[in-house]
Design a protein around this motif. Structure first.
Motif, mmCIF file in Angstrom:
data_model
loop_
_atom_site.group_PDB
_atom_site.id
_atom_site.type_symbol
_atom_site.label_atom_id
_atom_site.label_comp_id
_atom_site.label_asym_id
_atom_site.label_seq_id
_atom_site.Cartn_x
_atom_site.Cartn_y
_atom_site.Cartn_z
ATOM 1 N N LEU A 58 -34.554 45.345 -25.064
ATOM 2 C CA LEU A 58 -35.776 44.557 -25.231
ATOM 3 C C LEU A 58 -37.006 45.452 -25.118
ATOM 4 O O LEU A 58 -38.085 44.987 -24.756
ATOM 5 N N ASP A 59 -36.808 46.720 -25.405
ATOM 6 C CA ASP A 59 -37.928 47.650 -25.465
ATOM 7 C C ASP A 59 -38.282 47.822 -26.941
ATOM 8 O O ASP A 59 -37.707 48.637 -27.651
ATOM 9 N N PHE A 60 -39.217 46.978 -27.390
ATOM 10 C CA PHE A 60 -39.534 46.975 -28.819
ATOM 11 C C PHE A 60 -40.397 48.178 -29.212
ATOM 12 O O PHE A 60 -40.562 48.476 -30.373
ATOM 13 N N ARG A 61 -40.997 48.828 -28.195
ATOM 14 C CA ARG A 61 -41.849 49.981 -28.519
ATOM 15 C C ARG A 61 -41.020 51.243 -28.691
ATOM 16 O O ARG A 61 -41.290 52.062 -29.551
ATOM 17 N N SER A 62 -40.046 51.408 -27.820
ATOM 18 C CA SER A 62 -39.208 52.615 -27.979
ATOM 19 C C SER A 62 -37.783 52.341 -27.518
ATOM 20 O O SER A 62 -37.276 53.000 -26.613
ATOM 21 N N GLY A 63 -37.176 51.361 -28.162
ATOM 22 C CA GLY A 63 -35.776 51.039 -27.866
ATOM 23 C C GLY A 63 -34.907 52.273 -28.067
ATOM 24 O O GLY A 63 -35.126 53.049 -28.997
ATOM 25 N N SER A 64 -33.950 52.458 -27.167
ATOM 26 C CA SER A 64 -33.151 53.685 -27.247
ATOM 27 C C SER A 64 -31.667 53.443 -27.019
ATOM 28 O O SER A 64 -30.869 54.371 -27.128
ATOM 29 N N LEU A 65 -31.282 52.223 -26.706
ATOM 30 C CA LEU A 65 -29.882 52.015 -26.312
ATOM 31 C C LEU A 65 -28.895 52.311 -27.435
ATOM 32 O O LEU A 65 -27.793 52.784 -27.179
ATOM 33 N N ASP A 66 -29.282 52.047 -28.685
ATOM 34 C CA ASP A 66 -28.360 52.354 -29.791
ATOM 35 C C ASP A 66 -28.078 53.860 -29.849
ATOM 36 O O ASP A 66 -26.958 54.281 -30.154
ATOM 37 N N ILE A 67 -29.078 54.653 -29.480
ATOM 38 C CA ILE A 67 -28.877 56.114 -29.443
ATOM 39 C C ILE A 67 -27.996 56.479 -28.250
ATOM 40 O O ILE A 67 -27.024 57.236 -28.384
ATOM 41 N N LEU A 68 -28.328 55.926 -27.076
ATOM 42 C CA LEU A 68 -27.543 56.263 -25.879
ATOM 43 C C LEU A 68 -26.072 55.891 -26.037
ATOM 44 O O LEU A 68 -25.197 56.566 -25.510
ATOM 45 N N PHE A 69 -25.807 54.808 -26.766
ATOM 46 C CA PHE A 69 -24.413 54.389 -26.969
ATOM 47 C C PHE A 69 -23.805 54.987 -28.245
ATOM 48 O O PHE A 69 -22.642 54.714 -28.560
ATOM 49 N N GLY A 70 -24.607 55.752 -28.992
ATOM 50 C CA GLY A 70 -24.087 56.400 -30.202
ATOM 51 C C GLY A 70 -23.696 55.434 -31.307
ATOM 52 O O GLY A 70 -22.719 55.673 -32.027
ATOM 53 N N VAL A 71 -24.452 54.335 -31.443
ATOM 54 C CA VAL A 71 -24.079 53.340 -32.456
ATOM 55 C C VAL A 71 -25.210 53.051 -33.451
ATOM 56 O O VAL A 71 -25.175 52.036 -34.144
ATOM 57 N N SER A 72 -26.186 53.954 -33.533
ATOM 58 C CA SER A 72 -27.352 53.695 -34.408
ATOM 59 C C SER A 72 -26.930 53.362 -35.840
ATOM 60 O O SER A 72 -27.534 52.501 -36.480
ATOM 61 N N ASP A 73 -25.899 54.043 -36.323
ATOM 62 C CA ASP A 73 -25.495 53.820 -37.719
ATOM 63 C C ASP A 73 -24.742 52.496 -37.908
ATOM 64 O O ASP A 73 -24.417 52.127 -39.035
ATOM 65 N N ARG A 74 -24.483 51.788 -36.827
ATOM 66 C CA ARG A 74 -23.790 50.497 -36.958
ATOM 67 C C ARG A 74 -24.719 49.302 -36.732
ATOM 68 O O ARG A 74 -24.290 48.159 -36.763
#
Ligand SMILES: Nc1ncnc2c1ncn2[C@@H]1O[C@H](COP(=O)(O)OP(=O)(O)OP(=O)(O)O)[C@@H](O)[C@H]1O
Ligand SMILES: [Mg+2]
Length: 282
Positions: A58-74
């Motif tokens: 819920l960090d709309f300014r600099s969400g990062s969880l997709d990167i931390l979990f390695g799932v950005s491409d999904r």
């Protein structure tokens, strides 16, 4: 227009009894203190214990969880799509690897620009969307990672979360920010419990007396401590690869301890962490 009916309470949806302290908000008014790190590690620890866990970015300014979990491409959909009825809970959530293969799902964040482009009502819909998402995913634990602002944490504290974790580092300034955050959250309608998580704790520096020691921090803070995540010089590099800290690493062990305390299990302060073990108990 926002589809209010879709998000309104629907009797056909089974009311899920979540675990005690199941709806968790992780926040701090200060940036970069380790909110997302703590949120991802605690979520992974809960999932590793066999609990169905959802983590919402819920960090709309600099969400990062997709990167931390390695799932950005999904990532295909983000929370705004769900609010607008463009996708189901199943479409929205991305399954990620957790400890011991537990069930962990990520709800990815939209950018602030995209989110706000849908209209001013959108922020007000967040708690309803989370409530519905928690029901549809049948989550045992639902963790909300937020940015360093007060708007979204307050919304979630008033309308969704019951348990809040404020994160700080080993500095007086971040401790004060955590106390201020806790004060704001304690005024929120839904939040019953607020706890402190000390992150990036450098024990060597504490022993040299160049940084505050753990007992000094705990004693000097008005908020009860739920855990201490040690400093790990390699963490940023691990996260850059989209990996969580190794299960046997001190950060992972400390996160499991914190997760256990959230569940109401009594765990000694540095349980399982040989170099940091003390006789202190919560
Ligand atoms: N225990 C730790 N040991 C070493 N580095 C850490 C630790 N915790 C966090 N970091 C590093 O600190 C940086 C900030 O962490 P993180 O992104 O989790 O903070 P944040 O509070 O979520 O930041 P933001 O306010 O931008 O959302 C990252 O580079 C992360 O790798
Ligand atoms: Mg963050």
């Amino acid at each position: 227009m926002i589809d209010m009916i879709r998000l309104g309470r629907d009797d056909s949806i089974r009311e899920r009894i979540m675990k005690r302290n199941g709806k968790i908000l992780i926040s701090s008014l200060k940036g970069g203190v380790g909110k997302s790190t703590a949120a991802s590690c605690i979520a992974s620890a809960l999932a590793g214990e066999g609990f169905k866990t959802v983590i919402a970015d819920l960090d709309f300014r600099s969400g990062s969880l997709d990167i931390l979990f390695g799932v950005s491409d999904r990532v295909v959909f983000t929370l705004d799509d769900y609010i607008l009825g463009r996708c189901s809970a199943k479409d929205l959530t991305v399954s990620v690897n957790a400890e011991a293969g537990g069930a962990l799902m990520l709800c990815p964040a939209p950018s602030e620009t995209v989110f706000e482009s849908h209209g001013a009502d959108m922020y007000g819909m967040i708690p309803y969307a989370l409530e519905r998402l928690a029901e549809e995913t049948e989550a045992d634990y639902f963790i909300c990672d937020t940015g360093a602002d007060s708007r979204i944490p307050k919304l979630i504290g008033d309308g969704f979360a019951e348990y809040a974790v404020v994160v700080c580092e080993q500095s007086r300034t971040s401790l004060r920010a955590a106390e201020n955050t806790a004060e704001k959250l304690s005024e929120c309608d839904g939040v019953k419990t607020v706890r402190l998580l000390i992150n990036n704790y450098d024990n060597a520096a504490a022993r040299k007396k160049s940084r505050a020691g753990i007992l000094e921090m705990i004693d000097g803070c008005a908020v009860k401590c739920i855990g201490v995540l040690p400093r790990d010089e390699k963490l940023a590099a691990i996260q850059d690869k989209g990996l969580l800290p190794n299960r046997d690493s001190p950060v992972a062990i400390a996160s499991r301890n914190a997760a256990a305390r959230i569940r109401g299990v009594e765990v000694p302060l540095f349980s399982g962490m040989k170099r940091l073990r003390r006789k202190v108990r919560f």
